[in-house]
Each structure stands twice: as C-alpha cells, then as structure tokens.
Design a protein around this motif. Structure first.
Motif, mmCIF file in Angstrom:
data_model
loop_
_atom_site.group_PDB
_atom_site.id
_atom_site.type_symbol
_atom_site.label_atom_id
_atom_site.label_comp_id
_atom_site.label_asym_id
_atom_site.label_seq_id
_atom_site.Cartn_x
_atom_site.Cartn_y
_atom_site.Cartn_z
ATOM 1 N N MET A 113 -90.873 -21.527 60.253
ATOM 2 C CA MET A 113 -90.389 -21.699 61.620
ATOM 3 C C MET A 113 -89.914 -23.130 61.846
ATOM 4 S SD MET A 113 -93.160 -19.420 63.771
ATOM 5 C CE MET A 113 -92.202 -19.505 65.301
ATOM 6 N N GLN A 114 -90.641 -24.108 61.314
ATOM 7 C CA GLN A 114 -90.251 -25.502 61.470
ATOM 8 C C GLN A 114 -88.888 -25.788 60.857
ATOM 9 O OE1 GLN A 114 -93.969 -27.308 59.863
ATOM 10 N NE2 GLN A 114 -93.783 -28.706 61.581
ATOM 11 N N GLU A 115 -88.572 -25.090 59.764
ATOM 12 C CA GLU A 115 -87.293 -25.300 59.085
ATOM 13 C C GLU A 115 -86.112 -25.044 60.015
ATOM 14 O OE1 GLU A 115 -84.932 -23.823 55.052
ATOM 15 O OE2 GLU A 115 -86.830 -22.907 55.611
ATOM 16 N N VAL A 116 -86.255 -24.047 60.895
ATOM 17 C CA VAL A 116 -85.183 -23.738 61.851
ATOM 18 C C VAL A 116 -84.955 -24.921 62.787
ATOM 19 C CG1 VAL A 116 -84.467 -22.185 63.704
ATOM 20 C CG2 VAL A 116 -85.687 -21.268 61.728
ATOM 21 N N LEU A 117 -86.031 -25.466 63.316
ATOM 22 C CA LEU A 117 -85.916 -26.582 64.259
ATOM 23 C C LEU A 117 -85.438 -27.858 63.570
ATOM 24 C CD1 LEU A 117 -89.203 -25.939 66.285
ATOM 25 C CD2 LEU A 117 -86.863 -25.624 67.103
ATOM 26 N N ARG A 126 -95.266 -32.718 64.602
ATOM 27 C CA ARG A 126 -96.093 -32.089 65.629
ATOM 28 C C ARG A 126 -95.263 -31.461 66.735
ATOM 29 N NH1 ARG A 126 -101.067 -36.429 66.582
ATOM 30 N NH2 ARG A 126 -101.952 -36.264 64.452
ATOM 31 N N GLU A 127 -94.134 -32.103 67.073
ATOM 32 C CA GLU A 127 -93.293 -31.552 68.136
ATOM 33 C C GLU A 127 -92.754 -30.179 67.742
ATOM 34 O OE1 GLU A 127 -89.295 -32.640 70.793
ATOM 35 O OE2 GLU A 127 -89.958 -33.990 69.183
ATOM 36 N N ALA A 128 -92.292 -30.053 66.504
ATOM 37 C CA ALA A 128 -91.784 -28.758 66.025
ATOM 38 C C ALA A 128 -92.904 -27.726 65.979
ATOM 39 C CB ALA A 128 -91.159 -28.924 64.643
ATOM 40 N N MET A 129 -94.083 -28.148 65.487
ATOM 41 C CA MET A 129 -95.196 -27.213 65.405
ATOM 42 C C MET A 129 -95.618 -26.733 66.787
ATOM 43 S SD MET A 129 -96.864 -25.622 63.093
ATOM 44 C CE MET A 129 -96.870 -26.562 61.573
ATOM 45 N N ALA A 130 -95.553 -27.615 67.784
ATOM 46 C CA ALA A 130 -95.909 -27.237 69.154
ATOM 47 C C ALA A 130 -94.935 -26.196 69.701
ATOM 48 C CB ALA A 130 -95.930 -28.471 70.055
ATOM 49 N N ILE A 131 -93.638 -26.360 69.397
ATOM 50 C CA ILE A 131 -92.633 -25.389 69.853
ATOM 51 C C ILE A 131 -92.861 -24.044 69.160
ATOM 52 C CG2 ILE A 131 -90.167 -24.837 69.876
ATOM 53 C CD1 ILE A 131 -89.636 -27.875 70.037
ATOM 54 N N ILE A 163 -93.091 -12.543 64.484
ATOM 55 C CA ILE A 163 -92.694 -13.845 63.930
ATOM 56 C C ILE A 163 -91.174 -13.927 63.810
ATOM 57 C CG2 ILE A 163 -92.723 -15.225 61.809
ATOM 58 C CD1 ILE A 163 -95.701 -14.223 61.539
ATOM 59 N N MET A 164 -90.539 -12.844 63.350
ATOM 60 C CA MET A 164 -89.078 -12.823 63.245
ATOM 61 C C MET A 164 -88.432 -13.033 64.617
ATOM 62 S SD MET A 164 -87.936 -12.486 60.169
ATOM 63 C CE MET A 164 -86.268 -12.169 60.711
ATOM 64 N N ILE A 165 -89.001 -12.401 65.639
ATOM 65 C CA ILE A 165 -88.460 -12.545 66.995
ATOM 66 C C ILE A 165 -88.618 -13.977 67.481
ATOM 67 C CG2 ILE A 165 -88.798 -11.825 69.398
ATOM 68 C CD1 ILE A 165 -89.602 -9.039 68.222
ATOM 69 N N ALA A 166 -89.797 -14.560 67.240
ATOM 70 C CA ALA A 166 -90.036 -15.949 67.659
ATOM 71 C C ALA A 166 -89.081 -16.902 66.949
ATOM 72 C CB ALA A 166 -91.488 -16.330 67.380
ATOM 73 N N MET A 167 -88.847 -16.702 65.653
ATOM 74 C CA MET A 167 -87.933 -17.565 64.892
ATOM 75 C C MET A 167 -86.510 -17.463 65.420
ATOM 76 S SD MET A 167 -89.256 -17.121 60.932
ATOM 77 C CE MET A 167 -87.971 -18.175 60.262
ATOM 78 N N ALA A 168 -86.097 -16.255 65.780
ATOM 79 C CA ALA A 168 -84.734 -16.058 66.274
ATOM 80 C C ALA A 168 -84.533 -16.723 67.637
ATOM 81 C CB ALA A 168 -84.416 -14.569 66.371
ATOM 82 N N MET A 169 -85.612 -16.865 68.396
ATOM 83 C CA MET A 169 -85.502 -17.407 69.751
ATOM 84 C C MET A 169 -85.789 -18.906 69.829
ATOM 85 S SD MET A 169 -87.229 -14.396 72.038
ATOM 86 C CE MET A 169 -86.420 -12.823 72.309
ATOM 87 N N LEU A 170 -86.184 -19.530 68.723
ATOM 88 C CA LEU A 170 -86.595 -20.934 68.744
ATOM 89 C C LEU A 170 -85.555 -21.856 69.372
ATOM 90 C CD1 LEU A 170 -88.366 -21.481 65.284
ATOM 91 C CD2 LEU A 170 -89.386 -21.724 67.551
ATOM 92 N N CYS A 171 -84.284 -21.634 69.071
ATOM 93 C CA CYS A 171 -83.214 -22.509 69.560
ATOM 94 C C CYS A 171 -82.536 -21.963 70.809
ATOM 95 C CB CYS A 171 -82.182 -22.742 68.453
ATOM 96 S SG CYS A 171 -82.842 -23.643 67.030
#
Length: 607
Positions: A113-117, A126-131, A163-171
């Motif tokens: 997930m962090q890789e996307v951000l 930590r900022e990415a992990m918090a998101i 998890i896939m849904i959360a990754m798609a919505m990160l940005c």
C-alpha cells in the motif's frame, strides 16, 4: 454541467490464441462523466473486463487494441508506458476481480500500500502508513493495524478484496474502475464498501465504472447501465429503463436469472422440489461440538494467542439436503468446511459420515472416502494447477478414483461434464490464465462433480459467476441433487443464492452458531440481531425499493475473532464470563428453529 472523464470510441480488443484470433471487444463506444456511476453487466467472457483493462494498458502480451480511449482528453492507447504509469494508480485506478493474483505474495500488505503513495504522492514513512491504516479502517478491516504486517496468503478472500479496494482509493482517483469489487465480500461489508464508493463519487466527483454480475448492487449504485454480450453493447439506458422496461431479449434473460428473496415465508420453488431422505438421514453427516483452534504469533518473545476459528459447532445433514452456511468474512465458514472434510484436523469434537467417524482414521481409509466427499473452493485460480490444461485438471479425479477407465472414456466424461457446467468443449486444452474468473469457477465445479460424489461442499462456488451462469449452475446442482441424491453444504456471503438453494440455513458469528432453521423461517422471521442485520444488508434487484430501504447496522467497530469479548457482543449481560470462554447457548425458540441466547440490544442497532 457534467465533465466528461472517459470516452471510448470504436474500441476493439483481440487475442492471438492456439485456436485462432479471438475478438473480445468489437467496436464499442461509450462515455463516463464526472460523479457518474456506470454499470457494465453481461455474462462471463462478454468483454466487460477487457474493455477497461485496455484503458489501464493491461492487455496481455498476445492482445491487440485499436480505436481510442480518452481520459480527460488524453488518448490512453497512444501514451508511452512511463506516461501511463503517472496516471494509473493515481488519477485512474482499478479494483481487480481476483485479489490473490493481484497482490504481491512476498510483500507485507503495508509495504504494497505504501508503494502506491510513494510512487504517486511522494509520501512515505509514518505518514504513508497512517494513510494506509486509515483506509483499511474505512473499509472495515478487522484488526487493521495488524493486517499491515501480514502477507496476502494469511488473509481470507474477503479481507484481500478489502485491501484491493483500499489500495485503489488511496489517491482518491478521478476514475475508479471496479471489476466485481464486492464479489468476495459478505453483505454487511458490501453495504459499507458501496457506501464508501458512493460517498467518494458524490463528495469528490469520482466517476465509477462498475463491472458486476450483482444486479442488486447495480440497482443501488448506478445511474446508467450498459449491457454487454459477445464483445458488443446490446442495450444501454438509465437504471430505471433497464430494470423496468428492458428492450433486448438478452437483458430480459439476465434480469430473469436474478434470485429474488421472498421474506413472506414462502419456500424457494427450486428447493421445495428436492426430496430429503428421512430414513436414517441423521446419520448421513453429523458434526458434534466441533472446534478448530490456531496459534497466532504475537512477537518473538510473546506467547502465541489462540484463535478459536470454530468454537463448539454442532449440526447434522440428511441425504439429499442442502445446508446453507452464512456469516461475515472471518466467521469460520471455510474453516468449518475444511474441518468437516478433514482438510484441517479439528482440535476437538467429532465428524461422522454414514455412521462412522471421519476424524482420527488412517490416511488411506480417508482417501478412499474422498471420492464421495468433494469441495469446490472459493478461489479457482489458487486451486487449479496453472501448468495443466483445464481438461487435465477436470480429469484428475478420474485418474485417482476410476483408473480402470481408458483415456478415451475419461476424455468423454470430461467433455460431458464441461458441457453440463456451461463450458465449451473447445476449451479443453486451454490453461486457467486464458479463461475468465467465472469460467475458471466452472472448471472447479466440473472437477468436483465428475465422480458423482454423495456430498459436495461449495465454498463460494458461484460467487465469481454472472447471474445467468449462476442460475444455470444452481439449476445444475439441484438437478444433480434430484438425480443422484446429492447433499450439499453451501457456503456463501450471497444470501439471495443461499435462499434459493438451501433447505436449512446455519448462521455463524465468529465461529459460533447464532441461528439455525429452515430457509423460509429464517428470512421471514429472523430472531437473532446478527441475522436481522445480514438480511437487511442484502441488495435487492429493484432500484425503487433498494434505494429506500433501511439497513440495520451495529454501533461500533467490526468484531475481531481475536477479541474474547466479541462472542458476547449480543449478550453483554454475560460479559463477566468472557474469560471462561462462555459461548451463548442455542435455544429452540420454535420447533426446529434454534437461536443463540442474546439480550435486547436495540440501543446498539441503527437504521
């Protein structure tokens, strides 16, 4: 005024195969505006996914695309890979149909997930992990913080999909392509996810292309619908036009295939025609006080925690009967199925088959019984050998249990069963990666029934299928049941399908039984608050009714199977017995209708 986000012009997608060129998409045109939700429906293999995989630049190496796909004025098909990478995952993202093959197996969830951000927002640490944690909590992931350190194989199918849904919505993309986004989710989580997606499009103006076979989800979410068949759009219109005034015979067929729950107490018409063999039926299959526990590591020096995945479950199954098992992801449905078949050794309790025990018997003796005890797994790609043609995979049970047959006889049996589950005989030499998700699921079903077993456990066996094939498979299973006296344990998060196929239904909550009764009683008169919540969350294939329904929700976070207090969520008066592992007792409230004891918790329910 609306802002055009996506425009598709004369798009064609073709593939070079050993059987020649396959035209997957045939000159289609379409558009999607800001804040709009477009539903794309049609049978498996109709070209729905390939249309939007082409937009993402993810057509396989043997594929060819022509035409134009414009995203906010840019032609995606003419962009270099480096330019496309700046858009996809950021301004345009996709929730894929198969989460297990879409996640990287050797990386923890948090790093993926962090890789996307890091790639699209230059955010790390930590900022990415918090998101990432925030989004996992928004998609109702139990113990979200712990999941960030886990690997995909350690999670259930529903958890991987979240998890896939959360990754798609990160940005927070401008265009979200959702390819069967709730297929692996139970109805309560599905309702929450659809709310999140709906809020995203209303608040952020995100356009959503929703590819799905669930017409209830379409009725709830979509503004327009495009009906696709053989790579072409055969009908398009507003959601009201398609549901209430369909013009094409194919659209009518799709709508007629959708199961409609009847909460008035009527028995499902298909089930009522299937005979249950009463004589000696209670000895057909019986599970008594079944428990399955796992040790969960909590650190290098900490004592492992005990996860009680199945905790004191008892039930029986008669010959010719179908028992539906429902419950949220993590409730122990799949673990219970595997314990019944001894694929997972039960920690305690007994399973008896035709009057003799299944547990604690010799390996050879158990193997001999497996001819009559089959299972259709939830994830077809994870259960099929990618190096074997599907014909060889379907034939494999015959080579084990009917080795006296000649190769020609085995091949004839394979052809017969492929046709019965709706697979073209020309697919026999294709590999799993060359088939759609629904087609691979049919391969799994064909392999399970080819030996004509006495018991088949279907673990989300029709979850990946579109409604027309789903209806055909259900008809097939019930025909086999009538013809051979088959029994089924049918596990599903889709209560509409469970209602249609089951004689009785067992409701699981965190490994314990909260309600068990016949199908009509459960839907017309649910007694346990958890059952009431599940039924209220089922999306109905009627836009006017679905968009006005009140849903029952529980106040607070989703329960975790690692929380010892969670099992007493509906019985707070006994919370002081939590440390003793107290399990709410089943009581026969009406004849044949068993309900776990619970308090009046109306103050914890919201509509």
């Amino acid at each position: 005024m609306s802002q055009r986000i996506l425009t598709v012009s004369d798009l064609t997608v073709s593939f070079d195969t050993d059987d020649g060129v396959v035209q997957a998409v045939r000159g289609i045109n379409g558009y999607l505006d800001r804040g709009e939700c477009l539903g794309i429906v049609g049978e498996s293999g109709s070209g729905k996914s390939q249309t939007f995989l082409a937009a993402m630049g993810l057509t396989s190496s043997n594929g060819h695309t022509n035409g134009k796909i414009e995203f906010k004025g840019q032609d995606l098909l003419s962009l270099k890979k480096s330019e496309l990478n700046k858009i996809r995952g950021d301004k345009m993202s996709m929730i894929f149909q198969d989460p297990l093959t879409s996640l990287t197996s050797h990386l923890p969830i948090g790093k993926q997930m962090q890789e996307v951000l890091r790639t699209h927002r230059n955010i790390g640490g930590r900022e990415a992990m918090a998101i990432c944690l925030d989004w996992l909590e928004r998609v109702q992931m139990p113990e979200a913080k712990r999941r960030l350190k886990q690997y995909p194989h350690e999670l259930s199918g529903g958890m991987r999909q979240r998890i896939m849904i959360a990754m798609a919505m990160l940005c927070e993309p401008d265009l979200l392509i959702a390819d069967e986004p709730t297929t692996a989710l139970d109805v309560t989580i599905q309702a929450e996810i659809l709310d999140i997606m709906d809020n995203l499009r209303r608040e952020q103006g995100t356009a959503i292309a929703l590819i799905t076979h669930d017409m209830g989800v379409v009725a709830r979410m979509c503004d327009r619908i495009q009906v696709m068949r053989h790579g072409e759009y055969v009908e398009e219109g507003s959601v009201e036009d398609i549901f209430y005034n369909p013009q094409h015979e194919y659209t009518n067929m799709l709508l007629d295939s959708v199961p409609h729950i009847d909460v008035t107490g009527a028995k499902p018409s298909k089930v009522s025609k299937v005979a249950i063999y009463e004589d000696g039926g209670r000895d057909f299959l019986r599970a008594e006080d079944l428990r399955v526990e796992f040790k969960v590591a909590r650190g290098m020096f900490a004592k492992p925690a005990i996860l009680r995945a199945v905790d004191g479950v008892s039930f029986d199954l008669q010959a010719g009967e179908t028992l539906g098992i429902v419950g949220e992801s993590g409730s122990g449905k799949s673990t219970l199925a595997r314990a019944v078949l001894q694929l997972i050794p039960p920690t305690s309790g007994t399973v008896s088959w035709l009057g003799s025990p299944l547990n604690n018997i010799q390996k050879d003796e158990l193997k001999a019984k497996r001819r009559d005890l089959q299972i259709v797994f939830q994830d077809p790609l994870a259960s099929l050998d990618p190096s074997k043609p599907i014909g060889a995979s379907i034939m494999e049970p015959l080579t084990v249990f009917e080795s006296q047959l000649s190769k020609a006889e085995m091949r004839e049996r394979v052809n017969e069963v492929m046709l019965r589950v709706g697979l073209n005989a020309s697919f026999i030499n294709r590999y799993p990666h060359e088939l759609s998700g629904g087609q691979n699921q049919r391969v799994g079903i064909a392999r399970a029934i080819i030996t004509k077993p006495k018991l088949v456990i279907c673990d989300e066996a029709v979850s990946a299928l579109d409604v027309s094939i789903q209806s055909q498979i259900i008809d097939l299973l019930m025909d086999l049941q009538k013809e051979f006296g088959l029994s089924f344990i049918f596990i599903s998060h889709d209560l509409s399908v469970v209602w249609e196929i089951s004689h009785r239904i067992l409701v699981l909550y965190l490994g314990t039984v909260v309600e068990l009764t016949d199908t009509s009683s459960l839907f017309s008169n649910p007694q346990h608050p958890y059952t009431q919540q599940l039924i209220s969350s089922v999306p109905l294939p009627d836009p006017k009714i679905e968009r006005k329904r009140q849903r029952i929700k529980l106040v607070g976070e989703m329960s975790s199977p690692m929380d010892p207090a969670a099992r007493l969520r509906f019985l707070p008066s006994k919370m002081h017995l939590m440390k003793d592992g107290y399990i709410p007792k089943l009581e026969e409230r009406f004849p044949g209708h068993f309900v776990a004891e619970h308090d009046d918790i109306s103050e914890l329910l919201i509509s």
